[in-house]
Design a protein around this motif. Structure first.
Motif, mmCIF file in Angstrom:
data_model
loop_
_atom_site.group_PDB
_atom_site.id
_atom_site.type_symbol
_atom_site.label_atom_id
_atom_site.label_comp_id
_atom_site.label_asym_id
_atom_site.label_seq_id
_atom_site.Cartn_x
_atom_site.Cartn_y
_atom_site.Cartn_z
ATOM 1 N N ARG A 87 0.846 -1.193 0.000
ATOM 2 C CA ARG A 87 0.000 0.000 0.000
ATOM 3 C C ARG A 87 0.880 1.241 0.000
ATOM 4 N NH1 ARG A 87 -4.637 1.402 4.566
ATOM 5 N NH2 ARG A 87 -5.022 3.551 3.912
ATOM 6 N N ARG A 88 0.588 2.147 -0.913
ATOM 7 C CA ARG A 88 1.311 3.399 -1.019
ATOM 8 C C ARG A 88 0.312 4.543 -1.122
ATOM 9 N NH1 ARG A 88 4.884 0.935 0.629
ATOM 10 N NH2 ARG A 88 6.982 0.574 -0.198
ATOM 11 N N PHE A 89 0.194 5.289 -0.027
ATOM 12 C CA PHE A 89 -0.701 6.438 0.027
ATOM 13 C C PHE A 89 -2.129 6.033 -0.355
ATOM 14 C CE2 PHE A 89 3.601 8.006 -0.951
ATOM 15 C CZ PHE A 89 3.811 8.749 0.204
ATOM 16 N N ARG A 90 -2.635 6.518 -1.458
ATOM 17 C CA ARG A 90 -4.025 6.249 -1.820
ATOM 18 C C ARG A 90 -4.184 5.170 -2.886
ATOM 19 N NH1 ARG A 90 -6.717 12.347 -2.090
ATOM 20 N NH2 ARG A 90 -6.211 12.941 0.082
ATOM 21 N N LYS A 91 -3.203 4.289 -2.957
ATOM 22 C CA LYS A 91 -3.296 3.221 -3.942
ATOM 23 C C LYS A 91 -2.583 1.970 -3.443
ATOM 24 C CE LYS A 91 0.729 4.937 -6.490
ATOM 25 N NZ LYS A 91 1.205 5.504 -7.778
ATOM 26 N N TYR A 92 -2.945 0.859 -4.052
ATOM 27 C CA TYR A 92 -2.277 -0.418 -3.816
ATOM 28 C C TYR A 92 -1.477 -0.771 -5.059
ATOM 29 C CZ TYR A 92 -4.932 -1.490 0.433
ATOM 30 O OH TYR A 92 -5.453 -1.478 1.702
ATOM 31 N N ILE A 93 -0.286 -1.322 -4.843
ATOM 32 C CA ILE A 93 0.582 -1.737 -5.947
ATOM 33 C C ILE A 93 0.821 -3.236 -5.822
ATOM 34 C CG2 ILE A 93 2.815 -1.472 -7.076
ATOM 35 C CD1 ILE A 93 2.938 1.361 -5.933
ATOM 36 N N GLN A 94 0.505 -3.945 -6.890
ATOM 37 C CA GLN A 94 0.722 -5.377 -6.958
ATOM 38 C C GLN A 94 1.935 -5.647 -7.840
ATOM 39 O OE1 GLN A 94 -2.219 -7.702 -9.123
ATOM 40 N NE2 GLN A 94 -2.196 -9.302 -7.552
ATOM 41 N N LYS A 95 3.007 -6.116 -7.227
ATOM 42 C CA LYS A 95 4.230 -6.389 -7.960
ATOM 43 C C LYS A 95 4.232 -7.839 -8.433
ATOM 44 C CE LYS A 95 7.112 -2.942 -5.632
ATOM 45 N NZ LYS A 95 8.385 -2.708 -4.894
ATOM 46 N N ILE A 96 4.280 -8.037 -9.713
ATOM 47 C CA ILE A 96 4.194 -9.372 -10.299
ATOM 48 C C ILE A 96 5.584 -9.999 -10.353
ATOM 49 C CG2 ILE A 96 3.489 -10.681 -12.342
ATOM 50 C CD1 ILE A 96 1.553 -8.369 -12.946
ATOM 51 N N PRO A 97 5.736 -11.242 -9.857
ATOM 52 C CA PRO A 97 7.048 -11.902 -9.937
ATOM 53 C C PRO A 97 7.543 -11.967 -11.372
ATOM 54 C CG PRO A 97 5.550 -13.130 -8.512
ATOM 55 C CD PRO A 97 4.729 -12.063 -9.171
ATOM 56 N N LYS A 98 8.835 -11.878 -11.537
ATOM 57 C CA LYS A 98 9.425 -11.825 -12.867
ATOM 58 C C LYS A 98 9.025 -13.017 -13.732
ATOM 59 C CE LYS A 98 13.824 -10.930 -15.182
ATOM 60 N NZ LYS A 98 15.279 -10.677 -14.994
ATOM 61 N N VAL A 99 8.977 -14.212 -13.124
ATOM 62 C CA VAL A 99 8.663 -15.406 -13.912
ATOM 63 C C VAL A 99 7.201 -15.442 -14.350
ATOM 64 C CG1 VAL A 99 10.489 -16.806 -12.885
ATOM 65 C CG2 VAL A 99 8.249 -16.708 -11.789
ATOM 66 N N ASP A 100 6.345 -14.620 -13.728
ATOM 67 C CA ASP A 100 4.921 -14.597 -14.091
ATOM 68 C C ASP A 100 4.556 -13.406 -14.975
ATOM 69 O OD1 ASP A 100 4.330 -16.888 -12.539
ATOM 70 O OD2 ASP A 100 4.245 -15.650 -10.725
ATOM 71 N N GLN A 101 5.517 -12.527 -15.243
ATOM 72 C CA GLN A 101 5.207 -11.312 -15.996
ATOM 73 C C GLN A 101 4.815 -11.607 -17.440
ATOM 74 O OE1 GLN A 101 8.543 -8.643 -15.488
ATOM 75 N NE2 GLN A 101 8.220 -8.482 -13.263
ATOM 76 N N LYS A 102 5.429 -12.612 -18.032
ATOM 77 C CA LYS A 102 5.088 -12.950 -19.414
ATOM 78 C C LYS A 102 3.662 -13.479 -19.496
ATOM 79 C CE LYS A 102 6.654 -15.648 -23.407
ATOM 80 N NZ LYS A 102 7.669 -16.617 -23.902
ATOM 81 N N LEU A 103 3.254 -14.282 -18.506
ATOM 82 C CA LEU A 103 1.905 -14.838 -18.491
ATOM 83 C C LEU A 103 0.855 -13.739 -18.452
ATOM 84 C CD1 LEU A 103 -0.159 -17.169 -18.137
ATOM 85 C CD2 LEU A 103 0.278 -17.015 -15.665
ATOM 86 N N TRP A 104 1.074 -12.724 -17.590
ATOM 87 C CA TRP A 104 0.063 -11.682 -17.395
ATOM 88 C C TRP A 104 0.306 -10.460 -18.268
ATOM 89 C CZ3 TRP A 104 -3.956 -13.652 -15.303
ATOM 90 C CH2 TRP A 104 -3.841 -14.653 -14.329
ATOM 91 N N GLY A 105 1.468 -10.378 -18.903
ATOM 92 C CA GLY A 105 1.739 -9.261 -19.799
ATOM 93 C C GLY A 105 1.909 -7.932 -19.103
ATOM 94 N N LYS A 106 2.375 -7.952 -17.865
ATOM 95 C CA LYS A 106 2.583 -6.713 -17.108
ATOM 96 C C LYS A 106 3.575 -6.987 -15.990
ATOM 97 C CE LYS A 106 -1.847 -6.753 -16.403
ATOM 98 N NZ LYS A 106 -3.248 -6.418 -15.991
ATOM 99 N N THR A 107 4.195 -5.928 -15.505
ATOM 100 C CA THR A 107 5.177 -6.065 -14.423
ATOM 101 C C THR A 107 4.609 -5.660 -13.065
ATOM 102 O OG1 THR A 107 6.016 -3.833 -14.868
ATOM 103 C CG2 THR A 107 7.101 -5.674 -16.006
#
Length: 315
Positions: free
Chosen positions: A133-153
């Motif tokens: 959680r950062r201020f007024r938002k949540y940040i979901q950090k995607i593991p490097k090995v799963d970034q290709k599957l979801w197409g985002k970091t």
């Protein structure tokens, strides 16, 4: 009452799960049994125990009841195909949330709104791993090995579109609960590693009292789970009196009642937050305070063990 969504909904931004982090690994049998016993029958399992009698009502604005029903359906494992019978629907909803809490200590959901009205229509469950959680938002950090599957970091979601619920503070809160699970996981084998290694190598040079080891493990687990009253499915009764065994059974019923009331209270607060003017009212189930009163009467000897168990147990 119509439960259909009448508008196109926005797509979830959150990633539901990370395959690289989904493995349970070598989970301790005691940990697995404890987690199962925490979430089992937090609300009555009406399909299996039709004799259980309780009431559920949505009180408030009739125009908002349909939207509240749709949101509750989205919180069950069956989603939009969930039951519209309110008692069954709430039972499915509470038990599903309790299952996530039992495994992780926290459940997080993205609030999915209509594209045109911006009204909330359903909740999307996603993993709380690598979520900050950062201020007024949540940040979901995607593991490097799963970034290709979801197409985002990574994914950013405004705080207003996140609903988070954790183990209640009276039961240790999220951190206390995770600490408890970690303690249970310290002894992942039925026998110490040194003895297991010798057995695998077909040699036994260590003199070891397995009975004493088992008793020490049972005492350790009993102490670790004291706030929940877990009795290791009655295996710990070998080292306790009948009164103490019943005391722990009723304490576990009290803990489940605390969990049930906490989830329902958080759902009611969620409805208020989403400007849905309804409130979930549950009747004819033992409250946490009533279970504590029952436990005291049992300890005072004014009611029998059987009466105490019947008065506090939800099936």
């Amino acid at each position: 009452m119509k439960n259909e969504v009448h508008e196109t909904l926005r797509e979830p931004r959150a990633v539901g799960h990370f395959p690289s982090l989904s493995s349970l690994g070598d989970i301790n049998p005691n940990t697995y049994m404890f987690i199962e016993d925490v979430y089992t029958a937090v609300m009555p399992l009406r399909g299996r125990f039709p004799q259980t009698d309780y009431s559920v009502e949505l009180q408030g604005n009739p125009d908002d009841k349909s939207r509240a029903t749709v949101i509750l359906q989205s919180l069950t494992r069956r989603g939009a195909h969930g039951s519209s019978e309110m008692s069954d629907l709430l039972s499915d909803t509470v038990n599903n949330i309790a299952t996530i809490l039992a495994w992780h200590g926290r459940a997080v959901y993205e609030i999915i709104r209509g594209e045109n009205s911006n009204k909330a229509w359903k909740l999307f469950s996603f993993t709380d791993k690598r979520l900050i959680r950062r201020f007024r938002k949540y940040i979901q950090k995607i593991p490097k090995v799963d970034q290709k599957l979801w197409g985002k970091t990574y994914v950013e979601i405004p705080k207003k579109d996140i609903w988070s619920i954790s183990i209640p503070k009276v039961l240790g809160g999220r951190r206390g609960y995770r600490k408890l699970l970690n303690k249970l996981g310290r002894f992942s084998r039925l026998l110490p590693k040194v003895l297991m290694d010798e057995i695998e190598e077909q040699r036994l040079t260590t003199r070891f009292d397995t009975g004493l080891y088992r008793r020490e493990i049972e005492l350790y687990v009993a102490k670790t789970t004291a706030i929940w009253g877990w009795n290791m499915r009655f295996s710990s009764l070998r080292n306790s009196t009948e009164l103490y065994g019943m005391y722990r059974l009723i304490t576990l019923n009290w803990a489940k009642a605390c969990l049930r009331e906490h989830i329902i209270n958080e759902l009611n607060q969620l409805f208020q937050r989403l400007q849905i003017e309804v409130k979930i009212i549950v009747g004819e189930l033992p409250t946490a305070q009533e279970i504590l009163d029952t436990r005291k009467k049992m300890c005072d000897g004014t009611i029998s063990f059987r009466e105490a168990a019947d008065a506090s147990t939800v099936k």
